[in-house]
Design a protein around this motif. Structure first.
Motif, PDB file in Angstrom:
ATOM      1  N   ASP B 196     -29.100  57.827 -49.327  1.00 35.95           N
ATOM      2  CA  ASP B 196     -28.120  56.859 -49.810  1.00 35.95           C
ATOM      3  C   ASP B 196     -26.716  57.295 -49.386  1.00 35.95           C
ATOM      4  O   ASP B 196     -25.894  57.692 -50.214  1.00 35.95           O
ATOM      5  CB  ASP B 196     -28.236  56.767 -51.332  1.00 35.95           C
ATOM      6  N   VAL B 197     -26.449  57.219 -48.080  1.00 39.80           N
ATOM      7  CA  VAL B 197     -25.141  57.602 -47.540  1.00 39.80           C
ATOM      8  C   VAL B 197     -24.705  56.561 -46.499  1.00 39.80           C
ATOM      9  O   VAL B 197     -25.524  55.814 -45.972  1.00 39.80           O
ATOM     10  CB  VAL B 197     -25.160  58.994 -46.867  1.00 39.80           C
ATOM     11  N   ASP B 198     -23.405  56.586 -46.228  1.00 43.41           N
ATOM     12  CA  ASP B 198     -22.840  55.748 -45.165  1.00 43.41           C
ATOM     13  C   ASP B 198     -22.820  56.607 -43.907  1.00 43.41           C
ATOM     14  O   ASP B 198     -21.992  57.515 -43.780  1.00 43.41           O
ATOM     15  CB  ASP B 198     -21.430  55.332 -45.588  1.00 43.41           C
ATOM     16  N   PHE B 199     -23.748  56.356 -42.987  1.00 46.12           N
ATOM     17  CA  PHE B 199     -23.993  57.287 -41.885  1.00 46.12           C
ATOM     18  C   PHE B 199     -23.454  56.756 -40.558  1.00 46.12           C
ATOM     19  O   PHE B 199     -23.684  55.593 -40.198  1.00 46.12           O
ATOM     20  CB  PHE B 199     -25.499  57.544 -41.778  1.00 46.12           C
ATOM     21  N   VAL B 200     -22.737  57.610 -39.847  1.00 50.29           N
ATOM     22  CA  VAL B 200     -22.158  57.263 -38.550  1.00 50.29           C
ATOM     23  C   VAL B 200     -22.478  58.383 -37.559  1.00 50.29           C
ATOM     24  O   VAL B 200     -22.445  59.554 -37.914  1.00 50.29           O
ATOM     25  CB  VAL B 200     -20.623  57.107 -38.668  1.00 50.29           C
ATOM     26  N   ILE B 201     -22.771  57.993 -36.325  1.00 53.30           N
ATOM     27  CA  ILE B 201     -22.981  58.979 -35.268  1.00 53.30           C
ATOM     28  C   ILE B 201     -21.902  58.808 -34.217  1.00 53.30           C
ATOM     29  O   ILE B 201     -21.571  57.670 -33.848  1.00 53.30           O
ATOM     30  CB  ILE B 201     -24.362  58.793 -34.592  1.00 53.30           C
ATOM     31  N   THR B 202     -21.362  59.929 -33.736  1.00 52.03           N
ATOM     32  CA  THR B 202     -20.387  59.841 -32.641  1.00 52.03           C
ATOM     33  C   THR B 202     -20.707  60.868 -31.572  1.00 52.03           C
ATOM     34  O   THR B 202     -21.067  62.015 -31.879  1.00 52.03           O
ATOM     35  CB  THR B 202     -18.939  60.030 -33.159  1.00 52.03           C
ATOM     36  N   HIS B 203     -20.646  60.430 -30.321  1.00 48.78           N
ATOM     37  CA  HIS B 203     -20.927  61.331 -29.198  1.00 48.78           C
ATOM     38  C   HIS B 203     -20.461  60.671 -27.910  1.00 48.78           C
ATOM     39  O   HIS B 203     -20.219  59.445 -27.881  1.00 48.78           O
ATOM     40  CB  HIS B 203     -22.414  61.666 -29.135  1.00 48.78           C
ATOM     41  N   PRO B 204     -20.331  61.424 -26.823  1.00 51.48           N
ATOM     42  CA  PRO B 204     -19.978  60.816 -25.536  1.00 51.48           C
ATOM     43  C   PRO B 204     -21.116  59.917 -25.074  1.00 51.48           C
ATOM     44  O   PRO B 204     -22.278  60.110 -25.476  1.00 51.48           O
ATOM     45  CB  PRO B 204     -19.842  62.018 -24.589  1.00 51.48           C
ATOM     46  N   LYS B 205     -20.796  58.980 -24.205  1.00 55.62           N
ATOM     47  CA  LYS B 205     -21.830  58.071 -23.688  1.00 55.62           C
ATOM     48  C   LYS B 205     -22.931  58.858 -22.986  1.00 55.62           C
ATOM     49  O   LYS B 205     -22.650  59.865 -22.310  1.00 55.62           O
ATOM     50  CB  LYS B 205     -21.198  57.086 -22.689  1.00 55.62           C
ATOM     51  N   GLY B 206     -24.140  58.429 -23.160  1.00 55.28           N
ATOM     52  CA  GLY B 206     -25.274  59.082 -22.515  1.00 55.28           C
ATOM     53  C   GLY B 206     -26.058  59.990 -23.452  1.00 55.28           C
ATOM     54  O   GLY B 206     -27.179  60.394 -23.154  1.00 55.28           O
ATOM     55  N   TYR B 207     -25.446  60.296 -24.621  1.00 50.39           N
ATOM     56  CA  TYR B 207     -26.099  61.201 -25.567  1.00 50.39           C
ATOM     57  C   TYR B 207     -26.847  60.450 -26.676  1.00 50.39           C
ATOM     58  O   TYR B 207     -27.151  61.018 -27.709  1.00 50.39           O
ATOM     59  CB  TYR B 207     -25.065  62.149 -26.182  1.00 50.39           C
ATOM     60  N   GLU B 208     -27.126  59.169 -26.454  1.00 53.25           N
ATOM     61  CA  GLU B 208     -27.792  58.357 -27.480  1.00 53.25           C
ATOM     62  C   GLU B 208     -29.113  59.003 -27.905  1.00 53.25           C
ATOM     63  O   GLU B 208     -29.947  59.350 -27.060  1.00 53.25           O
ATOM     64  CB  GLU B 208     -28.062  56.948 -26.946  1.00 53.25           C
ATOM     65  N   LEU B 209     -29.292  59.134 -29.212  1.00 50.58           N
ATOM     66  CA  LEU B 209     -30.532  59.712 -29.763  1.00 50.58           C
ATOM     67  C   LEU B 209     -31.654  58.686 -29.704  1.00 50.58           C
ATOM     68  O   LEU B 209     -31.415  57.479 -29.711  1.00 50.58           O
ATOM     69  CB  LEU B 209     -30.308  60.158 -31.212  1.00 50.58           C
ATOM     70  N   ASP B 210     -32.867  59.173 -29.684  1.00 48.30           N
ATOM     71  CA  ASP B 210     -34.042  58.306 -29.641  1.00 48.30           C
ATOM     72  C   ASP B 210     -34.082  57.412 -30.883  1.00 48.30           C
ATOM     73  O   ASP B 210     -33.942  57.904 -32.004  1.00 48.30           O
ATOM     74  CB  ASP B 210     -35.297  59.202 -29.585  1.00 48.30           C
ATOM     75  N   PRO B 211     -34.272  56.103 -30.685  1.00 49.11           N
ATOM     76  CA  PRO B 211     -34.280  55.176 -31.839  1.00 49.11           C
ATOM     77  C   PRO B 211     -35.351  55.515 -32.864  1.00 49.11           C
ATOM     78  O   PRO B 211     -35.230  55.150 -34.033  1.00 49.11           O
ATOM     79  CB  PRO B 211     -34.559  53.817 -31.195  1.00 49.11           C
ATOM     80  N   LYS B 212     -36.380  56.242 -32.443  1.00 47.93           N
ATOM     81  CA  LYS B 212     -37.405  56.682 -33.400  1.00 47.93           C
ATOM     82  C   LYS B 212     -36.755  57.429 -34.563  1.00 47.93           C
ATOM     83  O   LYS B 212     -37.240  57.408 -35.691  1.00 47.93           O
ATOM     84  CB  LYS B 212     -38.387  57.605 -32.661  1.00 47.93           C
ATOM     85  N   PHE B 213     -35.648  58.113 -34.278  1.00 47.17           N
ATOM     86  CA  PHE B 213     -34.979  58.899 -35.319  1.00 47.17           C
ATOM     87  C   PHE B 213     -33.660  58.253 -35.762  1.00 47.17           C
ATOM     88  O   PHE B 213     -33.333  58.253 -36.932  1.00 47.17           O
ATOM     89  CB  PHE B 213     -34.709  60.315 -34.806  1.00 47.17           C
TER      90      PHE B 213
END
Lengths: 320, 320, 320
Positions: B196-213
């Motif tokens: 129960d959190v407001d979650f944000v991911i930030t990284h340079p382009k190309g580092y997208e995590l697998d949508p499975k996770f």
């Protein structure tokens, strides 16, 4: 029991097998024996099964266990006498042995054959120093010439799976890419000679095992003839024991893939079980289909290592 | 509980967090569960926190623990099928797994991503063999793609320190000198998505995590915007997950020091706590002043590894 | 007791020796103290005696023990501050110390002198970080400058074997093929100065020990004169302590075999006992006949390491 190297150390084999069954049914039933007792496991060589199963057996018995990998995290040990120690070895076994012994109640030791000097290996030079200078019970976790915890586990496994009173058990040599010691076949031969089985050995010429272990068992050099009617096939590679030609000691004399145990080999038998002490090189010793077949006993064999170790440690504890 | 790899293995997260609190207040209160039970910890890779905290958790529960470093003191293991084993590897996982399993009641395993073949890593080829062939409960001590004991400890730590009902948690990529796996950010993303959190991911382009996770969490590529209003900054490096360009899998795409978390970065936040799973490279991931600041939670996070491990092992023991 | 590095940490020596006797007669009598307490043994360097005896002592006290070999199976640790960590070291001691401490109740640490920078070694830079940042009691399992568990065991051994109220104890330097730290002679000198013995040090010029440990004991540079009337000969090699010439710190200044302790040397004494902390290089420090003679105490000394460790850990547990 003060030492455990040979089948004779166990005394009556029938009684020992009965005790193995009892322990297997009641692994945690003997913990008062091990309370405040410490097992020191000393490894001069790598180990997976022995490391885990012996540790497990000692913990089953309520003991404390200390594992010492001599070549990782400890000092390198000088094993010869009368040496000026100005090289890599920081400590002499003659000091290290009584020191290590002073912190434990019993010692398990693994020290493989060097396969260079037959006399040095077959005199069990390293291990006998532990027996002589430790003042503690010592048992083999595979030495230069014997691996009795394995042979005892093998016997327990044969006992559990045999379908006739006196099964035919065949020890067959198989090819390998490296020169291996004779400890496993030595002990297996010694134990099978003592057990109530019809025992046959088969291998290429030159691989004759030392009579100290093989006794006067006749070797059947024709692998197919040996396999006929077999109830258990026990495959293992070993290097030349140097019995007939001492100069060949430790050498690889044969790498004929015809000796690899495959489905055709197994078809010559009485629907035999396949056994191997592990680790096994697939594609050299045995094919994938044989080791993965329902007749393969390699996992139950390994599992019985916990039982053989527990019986041996239990007996040593009873004798303290 | 039979396996522990994903957040869903824990079931209701609120209950799991309540159980973590209970365990933390009464670490030694569940020892009857662990009596005569053996945890085997298998390491294919180095470990400090996981090694110590998991061992401590199991001992809290009254268990026996055996630690196996596969590359030190044991045989090297072949992990592929259908191979003629004439190389360095003395034993096949297909034998080693059931053998190791026979000496224990549950297995913790560490086996990092090779970062060479995405498919091999993301199929969890090694670990799935343990699940398939061990016949024992298996939990991850960091695998090729997940590190759930870390993510659970992170969640416990956030729960203990949050000042609002639904805090803003930011996972930020940071530079590193070596190519690292995605296990930690994968699990952190998976767990934050479930929490129960407001979650944000930030990284340079190309580092997208697998949508499975990572699910369908929107990535904020502007690190400053991501940090604004954050209550928790979770820094971590990872190499390219190869989601958009599979050929880049395991590569370092960026080493821009502007991504290093320093005081200025932290000034953009809502006086956020700083988190990192450790080990951390100072000067690359984070500056000395930030990691040593009162807002740094890296030590409490690590201490909670004992708690996450104890909850997981406790649940596995209850399910035996 | 919160730390154990120096003789003063033990307080009254007569009481400590009485406690050692009590522990030796009742090794398993204090197990309630250790229940659910965990000792973490951290090794930056190799160990045999210390590894085994300290582990045994802690198990005697009913504790859990975790052994961490920092250079095998864990991450390499950065020990200096203000470094950009882009090299081999994956983790900083400043994180690793509190993390490791969070999984245990007390810490034993082995970290040898580097013998490069005298100031760094004699400031006990590494170990003092553990004291400062762990928040746990810390004891020395041999540090850069001290080895008090050895010195305490040595004192116990002298107490057990002395034939007069105030025996003459001689610390003699002896040759060695490698540059060794001064930890053992430092602690031995410190402890003998505090004990009720007639203490003499003998060594070639340039090997003067730091006055912090040797106090104002007069050095007898003539080894024969020093040995005359001795009841105990304590042999040890050490490299130059750099007291008189800091530039010589850690160097080998002498390899004169005349300093090797042989039968002739022992004939100058009052039928003295021979002592050495082990490991010992035979043929360099001492001849085979002396170390194997009935006057040799090297094994009882080593056995008393279990006792000195148990007293120290017991006192730390009592102070928790």
């Amino acid at each position: 029991m003060k030492t455990f190297f040979n089948v004779s150390d166990l005394g009556n084999l029938t009684q020992a097998l009965a005790e193995a069954r009892e322990v297997k049914n009641n692994r945690f039933g003997f913990q008062p024996l091990g309370k405040n007792k410490t097992l020191l496991m000393i490894f001069f060589n790598n180990s997976l099964r022995t490391r885990l199963s012996t540790q497990k057996a000692a913990m089953n018995l309520g003991m404390n266990v200390i594992v010492l990998d001599v070549n990782a995290g400890a000092w390198k040990l000088e094993t010869e006498r009368g040496v000026i120690m100005d090289g890599d070895n920081s400590e002499h076994l003659l000091e290290a042995i009584p020191v290590m012994a002073s912190y434990c109640d019993l010692i398990g030791i693994r020290s493989f054959a060097g396969l260079v000097e037959r006399e040095f290996d077959y005199a069990e030079t390293i291990v006998n120093q532990f027996v002589a200078y430790s003042g503690r019970p010592v048992f083999a976790m595979e030495t230069a010439t014997v691996h009795p915890l394995q042979a005892f586990a093998d016997l327990i496994t044969i006992e559990e799976h045999k379908k006739s009173e006196r099964p035919k058990v065949v020890l067959t040599w198989a090819p390998h890419c490296r020169a291996l010691p004779q400890a496993v076949p030595n002990s297996f031969a010694e134990w099978m000679n003592a057990a109530d089985v019809d025992f046959v050995i088969t291998h290429p010429k030159g691989y004759e095992l030392d009579p100290k272990f093989a006794g006067n068992i006749k070797v059947e050099y024709d692998q197919r003839k040996a396999f006929e009617g077999a109830d258990f096939i026990y495959a293992k590679n070993w290097s030349c024991p140097g019995v007939t030609r001492p100069a060949d000691y430790g050498k690889i004399l044969c790498n004929d893939p015809a000796w690899t145990v495959d489905q055709e080999h197994m078809s010559w038998t009485n629907n035999a079980y396949f056994m191997h002490c592990l680790p096994v090189r697939r594609g050299l010793i045995v094919t994938d289909d044989v080791i993965e077949s329902p007749q393969s006993l390699v996992i139950p064999e390994a599992a019985n290592r916990e039982i053989s170790a527990e019986v041996v440690i239990k007996r040593i504890l009873e004798g303290l």
